[in-house]
Design a protein around this motif. Structure first.
Motif, PDB file in Angstrom:
ATOM      1  N   SER A  56      18.407  45.017  44.301  1.00 24.11           N
ATOM      2  CA  SER A  56      19.522  44.582  43.452  1.00 24.11           C
ATOM      3  C   SER A  56      19.776  43.082  43.555  1.00 24.11           C
ATOM      4  O   SER A  56      20.634  42.542  42.868  1.00 24.11           O
ATOM      5  N   TYR A  57      19.024  42.380  44.414  1.00 27.94           N
ATOM      6  CA  TYR A  57      19.211  40.933  44.600  1.00 27.94           C
ATOM      7  C   TYR A  57      18.476  40.161  43.511  1.00 27.94           C
ATOM      8  O   TYR A  57      17.326  40.449  43.194  1.00 27.94           O
ATOM      9  N   ASN A  58      19.136  39.164  42.936  1.00 28.19           N
ATOM     10  CA  ASN A  58      18.552  38.325  41.904  1.00 28.19           C
ATOM     11  C   ASN A  58      19.080  36.905  42.094  1.00 28.19           C
ATOM     12  O   ASN A  58      20.282  36.698  42.210  1.00 28.19           O
ATOM     13  N   ASN A  59      18.186  35.918  42.149  1.00 27.28           N
ATOM     14  CA  ASN A  59      18.592  34.524  42.294  1.00 27.28           C
ATOM     15  C   ASN A  59      17.706  33.670  41.399  1.00 27.28           C
ATOM     16  O   ASN A  59      16.484  33.714  41.492  1.00 27.28           O
ATOM     17  N   ASN A  60      18.324  32.885  40.523  1.00 26.85           N
ATOM     18  CA  ASN A  60      17.607  32.011  39.594  1.00 26.85           C
ATOM     19  C   ASN A  60      17.746  30.539  39.961  1.00 26.85           C
ATOM     20  O   ASN A  60      17.608  29.672  39.113  1.00 26.85           O
ATOM     21  N   LYS A  61      18.013  30.249  41.220  1.00 26.20           N
ATOM     22  CA  LYS A  61      18.241  28.873  41.677  1.00 26.20           C
ATOM     23  C   LYS A  61      17.013  27.985  41.462  1.00 26.20           C
ATOM     24  O   LYS A  61      17.127  26.855  41.039  1.00 26.20           O
ATOM     25  N   GLY A  62      15.836  28.490  41.788  1.00 25.54           N
ATOM     26  CA  GLY A  62      14.601  27.714  41.650  1.00 25.54           C
ATOM     27  C   GLY A  62      14.262  26.975  42.935  1.00 25.54           C
ATOM     28  O   GLY A  62      15.138  26.415  43.578  1.00 25.54           O
ATOM     29  N   TRP A  63      12.996  27.021  43.336  1.00 25.32           N
ATOM     30  CA  TRP A  63      12.526  26.384  44.559  1.00 25.32           C
ATOM     31  C   TRP A  63      11.125  25.845  44.349  1.00 25.32           C
ATOM     32  O   TRP A  63      10.384  26.318  43.507  1.00 25.32           O
ATOM     33  N   GLN A  64      10.738  24.885  45.173  1.00 28.04           N
ATOM     34  CA  GLN A  64       9.350  24.460  45.272  1.00 28.04           C
ATOM     35  C   GLN A  64       8.698  25.345  46.328  1.00 28.04           C
ATOM     36  O   GLN A  64       9.204  25.479  47.434  1.00 28.04           O
ATOM     37  N   VAL A  65       7.596  25.992  45.985  1.00 35.23           N
ATOM     38  CA  VAL A  65       6.925  26.928  46.882  1.00 35.23           C
ATOM     39  C   VAL A  65       5.436  26.619  46.933  1.00 35.23           C
ATOM     40  O   VAL A  65       4.924  25.854  46.116  1.00 35.23           O
ATOM     41  N   ILE A  66       4.760  27.210  47.909  1.00 31.22           N
ATOM     42  CA  ILE A  66       3.308  27.069  47.985  1.00 31.22           C
ATOM     43  C   ILE A  66       2.662  28.446  48.023  1.00 31.22           C
ATOM     44  O   ILE A  66       3.282  29.429  48.420  1.00 31.22           O
ATOM     45  N   SER A  67       1.427  28.499  47.583  1.00 37.63           N
ATOM     46  CA  SER A  67       0.625  29.711  47.663  1.00 37.63           C
ATOM     47  C   SER A  67      -0.265  29.575  48.888  1.00 37.63           C
ATOM     48  O   SER A  67      -1.252  28.849  48.870  1.00 37.63           O
ATOM     49  N   ASP A  68       0.107  30.248  49.976  1.00 36.39           N
ATOM     50  CA  ASP A  68      -0.615  30.149  51.248  1.00 36.39           C
ATOM     51  C   ASP A  68      -1.339  31.462  51.498  1.00 36.39           C
ATOM     52  O   ASP A  68      -0.734  32.446  51.899  1.00 36.39           O
ATOM     53  N   THR A  69      -2.647  31.480  51.277  1.00 33.22           N
ATOM     54  CA  THR A  69      -3.402  32.716  51.457  1.00 33.22           C
ATOM     55  C   THR A  69      -3.865  32.905  52.894  1.00 33.22           C
ATOM     56  O   THR A  69      -4.520  33.887  53.200  1.00 33.22           O
ATOM     57  N   GLY A  70      -3.496  32.005  53.782  1.00 35.09           N
ATOM     58  CA  GLY A  70      -3.868  32.131  55.185  1.00 35.09           C
ATOM     59  C   GLY A  70      -2.916  33.018  55.967  1.00 35.09           C
ATOM     60  O   GLY A  70      -3.079  33.203  57.164  1.00 35.09           O
ATOM     61  N   THR A  71      -1.909  33.567  55.316  1.00 30.70           N
ATOM     62  CA  THR A  71      -0.955  34.419  55.985  1.00 30.70           C
ATOM     63  C   THR A  71      -0.528  35.554  55.058  1.00 30.70           C
ATOM     64  O   THR A  71      -0.600  35.423  53.845  1.00 30.70           O
ATOM     65  N   SER A  72      -0.108  36.655  55.644  1.00 26.03           N
ATOM     66  CA  SER A  72       0.434  37.761  54.834  1.00 26.03           C
ATOM     67  C   SER A  72       1.946  37.686  54.761  1.00 26.03           C
ATOM     68  O   SER A  72       2.584  38.557  54.211  1.00 26.03           O
ATOM     69  N   LEU A  73       2.522  36.635  55.293  1.00 27.19           N
ATOM     70  CA  LEU A  73       3.977  36.466  55.356  1.00 27.19           C
ATOM     71  C   LEU A  73       4.540  35.991  54.015  1.00 27.19           C
ATOM     72  O   LEU A  73       3.988  35.079  53.393  1.00 27.19           O
ATOM     73  N   LEU A  74       5.595  36.633  53.576  1.00 28.62           N
ATOM     74  CA  LEU A  74       6.387  36.129  52.455  1.00 28.62           C
ATOM     75  C   LEU A  74       7.683  35.638  53.067  1.00 28.62           C
ATOM     76  O   LEU A  74       8.460  36.433  53.609  1.00 28.62           O
ATOM     77  N   ALA A  75       7.936  34.353  53.037  1.00 29.40           N
ATOM     78  CA  ALA A  75       9.107  33.784  53.695  1.00 29.40           C
ATOM     79  C   ALA A  75       9.984  33.056  52.703  1.00 29.40           C
ATOM     80  O   ALA A  75       9.492  32.471  51.740  1.00 29.40           O
ATOM     81  N   ALA A  76      11.275  33.101  52.950  1.00 28.48           N
ATOM     82  CA  ALA A  76      12.243  32.412  52.100  1.00 28.48           C
ATOM     83  C   ALA A  76      13.506  32.153  52.923  1.00 28.48           C
ATOM     84  O   ALA A  76      13.759  32.840  53.906  1.00 28.48           O
ATOM     85  N   PRO A  77      14.299  31.175  52.517  1.00 27.69           N
ATOM     86  CA  PRO A  77      15.558  30.943  53.234  1.00 27.69           C
ATOM     87  C   PRO A  77      16.554  32.070  52.984  1.00 27.69           C
ATOM     88  O   PRO A  77      16.426  32.822  52.024  1.00 27.69           O
ATOM     89  N   ASN A  78      17.510  32.215  53.893  1.00 25.53           N
ATOM     90  CA  ASN A  78      18.555  33.213  53.709  1.00 25.53           C
ATOM     91  C   ASN A  78      19.278  32.908  52.436  1.00 25.53           C
ATOM     92  O   ASN A  78      19.748  33.534  51.673  1.00 25.53           O
TER      93      ASN A  78
END
Length: 78
Positions: A56-78
């Motif tokens: 149910s969470y939705n956020n349209n703030k927008g961020w600069q992100v990278i595509s890092d295929t060296g990890t299986s981690l999906l990380a984001a700020p709180n």
């Protein structure tokens, strides 16, 4: 040019995961509609992520992100 396909499965066991394809379009796993996103920095495959949705969470703030295929981690700020 790269495509990202993440398989959606319920349990962590026996999940195949996903596929990152660099330099081509993954026509086996990706549909015919391709969204081209300009890179902010080619050094880290950095691009703008416009929104995030999960449950149910939705956020349209927008961020600069990278595509890092060296990890299986999906990380984001709180």
């Amino acid at each position: 040019l790269f495509t990202v396909w993440l398989e959606h499965e319920g349990f962590l066991e026996n999940v195949n995961g996903g596929i990152y394809t660099y330099g081509a379009i993954d026509t086996e796993n990706c549909g015919p509609i391709i969204a081209y996103q300009p890179l902010s920095s080619a050094t880290y495959y950095q691009f703008k992520l416009t929104s995030v949705n999960t449950g149910s969470y939705n956020n349209n703030k927008g961020w600069q992100v990278i595509s890092d295929t060296g990890t299986s981690l999906l990380a984001a700020p709180n």
